[in-house]
Enzyme design. Structure first.
Site, PDB file in Angstrom:
ATOM      1  N   GLY A  10      43.837  40.785  27.909  1.00  0.00           N
ATOM      2  CA  GLY A  10      45.101  41.514  28.065  1.00  0.00           C
ATOM      3  C   GLY A  10      46.271  40.793  27.402  1.00  0.00           C
ATOM      4  O   GLY A  10      47.267  41.430  27.047  1.00  0.00           O
TER       5      GLY A  10
ATOM      6  N   GLU B 146      36.449  40.089  27.048  1.00  0.00           N
ATOM      7  CA  GLU B 146      36.119  40.974  28.172  1.00  0.00           C
ATOM      8  C   GLU B 146      34.636  41.232  28.369  1.00  0.00           C
ATOM      9  O   GLU B 146      34.158  41.301  29.497  1.00  0.00           O
ATOM     10  CB  GLU B 146      36.846  42.327  28.021  1.00  0.00           C
ATOM     11  CG  GLU B 146      38.334  42.285  28.308  1.00  0.00           C
ATOM     12  CD  GLU B 146      39.159  41.980  27.080  1.00  0.00           C
ATOM     13  OE1 GLU B 146      38.604  41.467  26.075  1.00  0.00           O
ATOM     14  OE2 GLU B 146      40.373  42.239  27.115  1.00  0.00           O
TER      15      GLU B 146
ATOM     16  N   GLU C 282      46.076  41.701  23.842  1.00  0.00           N
ATOM     17  CA  GLU C 282      46.463  43.116  23.770  1.00  0.00           C
ATOM     18  C   GLU C 282      47.979  43.280  23.931  1.00  0.00           C
ATOM     19  O   GLU C 282      48.589  44.134  23.287  1.00  0.00           O
ATOM     20  CB  GLU C 282      45.714  43.909  24.855  1.00  0.00           C
ATOM     21  CG  GLU C 282      44.221  44.008  24.563  1.00  0.00           C
ATOM     22  CD  GLU C 282      43.418  44.525  25.737  1.00  0.00           C
ATOM     23  OE1 GLU C 282      43.548  43.974  26.848  1.00  0.00           O
ATOM     24  OE2 GLU C 282      42.659  45.500  25.561  1.00  0.00           O
TER      25      GLU C 282
ATOM     26  N   ALA D 187      44.407  39.704  31.754  1.00  0.00           N
ATOM     27  CA  ALA D 187      44.673  40.332  33.045  1.00  0.00           C
ATOM     28  C   ALA D 187      44.182  39.360  34.110  1.00  0.00           C
ATOM     29  O   ALA D 187      43.318  38.513  33.838  1.00  0.00           O
ATOM     30  CB  ALA D 187      43.928  41.653  33.131  1.00  0.00           C
TER      31      ALA D 187
HETATM   32  N1  DAK Z   1      43.204  35.469  35.473  1.00  0.00           N
HETATM   33  C1  DAK Z   1      43.502  34.728  36.574  1.00  0.00           C
HETATM   34  N2  DAK Z   1      43.654  33.378  36.527  1.00  0.00           N
HETATM   35  C2  DAK Z   1      43.501  32.760  35.358  1.00  0.00           C
HETATM   36  C3  DAK Z   1      43.202  33.478  34.163  1.00  0.00           C
HETATM   37  C4  DAK Z   1      43.066  34.896  34.251  1.00  0.00           C
HETATM   38  N3  DAK Z   1      42.830  35.672  33.187  1.00  0.00           N
HETATM   39  N4  DAK Z   1      43.103  32.589  33.157  1.00  0.00           N
HETATM   40  C5  DAK Z   1      43.349  31.382  33.689  1.00  0.00           C
HETATM   41  N5  DAK Z   1      43.590  31.480  35.003  1.00  0.00           N
HETATM   42  C6  DAK Z   1      43.882  30.412  35.967  1.00  0.00           C
HETATM   43  C7  DAK Z   1      42.649  29.605  36.296  1.00  0.00           C
HETATM   44  O1  DAK Z   1      41.895  30.232  37.302  1.00  0.00           O
HETATM   45  C8  DAK Z   1      43.257  28.298  36.764  1.00  0.00           C
HETATM   46  O2  DAK Z   1      43.727  28.465  38.071  1.00  0.00           O
HETATM   47  P1  DAK Z   1      43.505  27.318  39.195  1.00  0.00           P
HETATM   48  O3  DAK Z   1      42.043  27.099  39.242  1.00  0.00           O
HETATM   49  O4  DAK Z   1      44.274  26.139  38.652  1.00  0.00           O
HETATM   50  O5  DAK Z   1      44.100  27.902  40.435  1.00  0.00           O
HETATM   51  C9  DAK Z   1      44.474  28.135  35.865  1.00  0.00           C
HETATM   52  O6  DAK Z   1      44.754  29.445  35.355  1.00  0.00           O
HETATM   53  C10 DAK Z   1      44.239  27.220  34.684  1.00  0.00           C
HETATM   54  O7  DAK Z   1      43.072  27.677  34.021  1.00  0.00           O
HETATM   55  P2  DAK Z   1      41.826  26.721  33.666  1.00  0.00           P
HETATM   56  O8  DAK Z   1      41.722  25.609  34.654  1.00  0.00           O
HETATM   57  O9  DAK Z   1      40.662  27.595  33.469  1.00  0.00           O
HETATM   58  O10 DAK Z   1      42.340  26.100  32.282  1.00  0.00           O
HETATM   59  P3  DAK Z   1      41.401  25.605  31.072  1.00  0.00           P
HETATM   60  O11 DAK Z   1      42.336  24.920  30.129  1.00  0.00           O
HETATM   61  O12 DAK Z   1      40.229  24.853  31.542  1.00  0.00           O
HETATM   62  O13 DAK Z   1      40.873  26.922  30.386  1.00  0.00           O
HETATM   63  C11 DAK Z   1      41.093  29.195  29.488  1.00  0.00           C
HETATM   64  C12 DAK Z   1      41.793  27.816  29.762  1.00  0.00           C
HETATM   65  C13 DAK Z   1      42.144  30.154  29.009  1.00  0.00           C
HETATM   66  C14 DAK Z   1      40.035  29.010  28.377  1.00  0.00           C
HETATM   67  C15 DAK Z   1      40.387  29.668  30.781  1.00  0.00           C
HETATM   68  O14 DAK Z   1      41.382  29.635  31.819  1.00  0.00           O
HETATM   69  C16 DAK Z   1      39.870  31.057  30.684  1.00  0.00           C
HETATM   70  O15 DAK Z   1      38.805  31.283  30.096  1.00  0.00           O
HETATM   71  N6  DAK Z   1      40.598  32.018  31.292  1.00  0.00           N
HETATM   72  C17 DAK Z   1      40.157  33.394  31.344  1.00  0.00           C
HETATM   73  C18 DAK Z   1      40.379  34.033  30.015  1.00  0.00           C
HETATM   74  C19 DAK Z   1      39.871  35.442  29.996  1.00  0.00           C
HETATM   75  O16 DAK Z   1      38.670  35.706  30.133  1.00  0.00           O
HETATM   76  N7  DAK Z   1      40.811  36.359  29.783  1.00  0.00           N
HETATM   77  C20 DAK Z   1      40.494  37.719  29.711  1.00  0.00           C
HETATM   78  C21 DAK Z   1      40.630  38.279  31.061  1.00  0.00           C
HETATM   79  S1  DAK Z   1      40.008  39.895  31.132  1.00  0.00           S
HETATM   80  C22 DAK Z   1      41.789  46.943  32.261  1.00  0.00           C
HETATM   81  C23 DAK Z   1      42.736  46.617  31.368  1.00  0.00           C
HETATM   82  C24 DAK Z   1      42.775  45.366  30.874  1.00  0.00           C
HETATM   83  C25 DAK Z   1      41.864  44.414  31.248  1.00  0.00           C
HETATM   84  C26 DAK Z   1      40.920  44.757  32.140  1.00  0.00           C
HETATM   85  C27 DAK Z   1      40.878  46.005  32.668  1.00  0.00           C
HETATM   86  N8  DAK Z   1      41.736  48.240  32.736  1.00  0.00           N
HETATM   87  C28 DAK Z   1      42.334  49.275  31.948  1.00  0.00           C
HETATM   88  C29 DAK Z   1      41.183  48.537  33.987  1.00  0.00           C
HETATM   89  C30 DAK Z   1      41.961  43.120  30.714  1.00  0.00           C
HETATM   90  C31 DAK Z   1      41.047  42.203  30.997  1.00  0.00           C
HETATM   91  C32 DAK Z   1      41.270  40.834  30.679  1.00  0.00           C
HETATM   92  O17 DAK Z   1      42.279  40.416  30.184  1.00  0.00           O
END
Ligand code: DAK
Length: 260
Positions: free
Chosen positions: A111, A134, A114, A66
């Site tokens: 997400g 998460e 998921e 997400a």
């Molecule tokens: N959201 C927004 N932007 C993201 C992103 C994300 N999840 N993942 C990556 N990006 C963006 C980065 O900010 C970056 O943007 P710029 O800085 O270039 O503008 C660009 O994508 C490239 O990412 P990185 O520079 O970080 O690339 P790396 O190769 O260094 O790293 C990575 C890749 C995938 C390991 C890293 O980007 C990362 O850790 N990303 C976050 C992964 C993450 O934690 N995903 C889970 C998100 S939490 C809910 C329902 C569902 C959810 C929540 C609530 N409710 C029912 C209320 C779900 C939650 C989630 O999914």
């Protein structure tokens, strides 16, 4: 509806749906979720589409979760709205009356993992990576991760993945049963298309009813589940495709299904 973040392409009986925000690693913001919701309706209503492939644009990610940038400042009401929207879309996709193959070429995190789990079948490239990170962001998985992951890989493995938030590679995802198959990166879409076409060549109503029987049956006791199966089996005998499939077999000729 104008689509900015999702592309839908029809290739005969197969639709390829691409989440297209590669600069944000295809992270799901609310605009993308709304577009996906719209696309599910399109797919639902399109009688010529028998199978769907869902993938992410670019080489790096299926969906990196997400959209954290959008989520970080949500208040309670906005958080709830986001949750309702996401859960609705994922559930509609899971229950879509057509099989959906997730073609996962890179990160499938949070997400994104998921979303892949809401699909029927997961094909991963050898470069794919999976995780539910998460808890490291101070939240629980919110789009069904606690439930679908536990059902797919068992509670012990789901708990390990969710509590540690660790990211696993494609071969480990295959070993634990999170994905169906791992293929070479360059061959991912080719393999996904081949599988979708194989499915689309079968009787679409029988495929649809099989999906419903599996999905419904997994949520109840065996006796009730077998009743669902019997119901589905019976319903096939009211279709022209059942007559065609069996007649073609007996007459030793090619079958031609009509989705009727
Ligand atoms: N959201 C927004 N932007 C993201 C992103 C994300 N999840 N993942 C990556 N990006 C963006 C980065 O900010 C970056 O943007 P710029 O800085 O270039 O503008 C660009 O994508 C490239 O990412 P990185 O520079 O970080 O690339 P790396 O190769 O260094 O790293 C990575 C890749 C995938 C390991 C890293 O980007 C990362 O850790 N990303 C976050 C992964 C993450 O934690 N995903 C889970 C998100 S939490 C809910 C329902 C569902 C959810 C929540 C609530 N409710 C029912 C209320 C779900 C939650 C989630 O999914």
């Amino acid at each position: 509806m104008e689509l900015n973040n999702v592309i839908i392409e029809k290739e005969g009986k197969v639709a390829v749906v691409t989440i297209n925000r590669p600069k944000a690693l295809n992270a799901l913001n609310s605009e993308t979720l709304k577009e996906l919701d719209y696309v599910v309706t399109e797919l639902e209503n399109d009688e010529e589409i028998y199978a769907v492939i869902l993938t992410g644009a670019g080489e790096k990610a299926f969906v990196a979760g997400a959209d954290i940038t959008e989520m970080k400042d949500l208040n309670t009401i906005e958080g709830r709205k986001f949750s309702i929207l996401g859960n609705k879309v994922f559930r509609r996709l899971e229950n879509l009356e057509k099989p959906v193959i997730a073609a996962i070429g890179g990160f499938a995190l949070g997400g994104g993992c998921e979303l892949a789990m809401a699909c029927d079948i997961r094909l991963a490239s050898d470069k794919a990576k999976f995780g539910q990170p998460e808890v490291g962001l101070g939240i629980t998985p919110g789009f069904g991760g606690t439930q679908r992951l536990a059902r797919l890989v068992g509670t012990g493995m789901a708990k390990e993945l969710i509590y540690t938030g660790k990211i696993i590679k494609a071969d480990e995802a295959l070993r634990i049963g999170l994905v169906n198959r791992v293929v070479e990166g360059e061959k991912l879409m080719e393999e996904a298309r081949a599988m979708a076409q194989t499915i689309a060549a079968n009787a679409p109503i029988a495929v649809k009813l099989s999906k419903a029987a599996i999905n419904r049956g997994m949520q109840c006791d065996m006796d009730t589940a077998l009743m669902y199966e019997a119901e589905a089996f019976g319903e096939c005998f009211s279709t022209a495709d059942q007559k065609e499939g069996m007649t073609a077999f007996v007459e030793k000729r090619e079958k031609s299904f009509q989705n009727k």
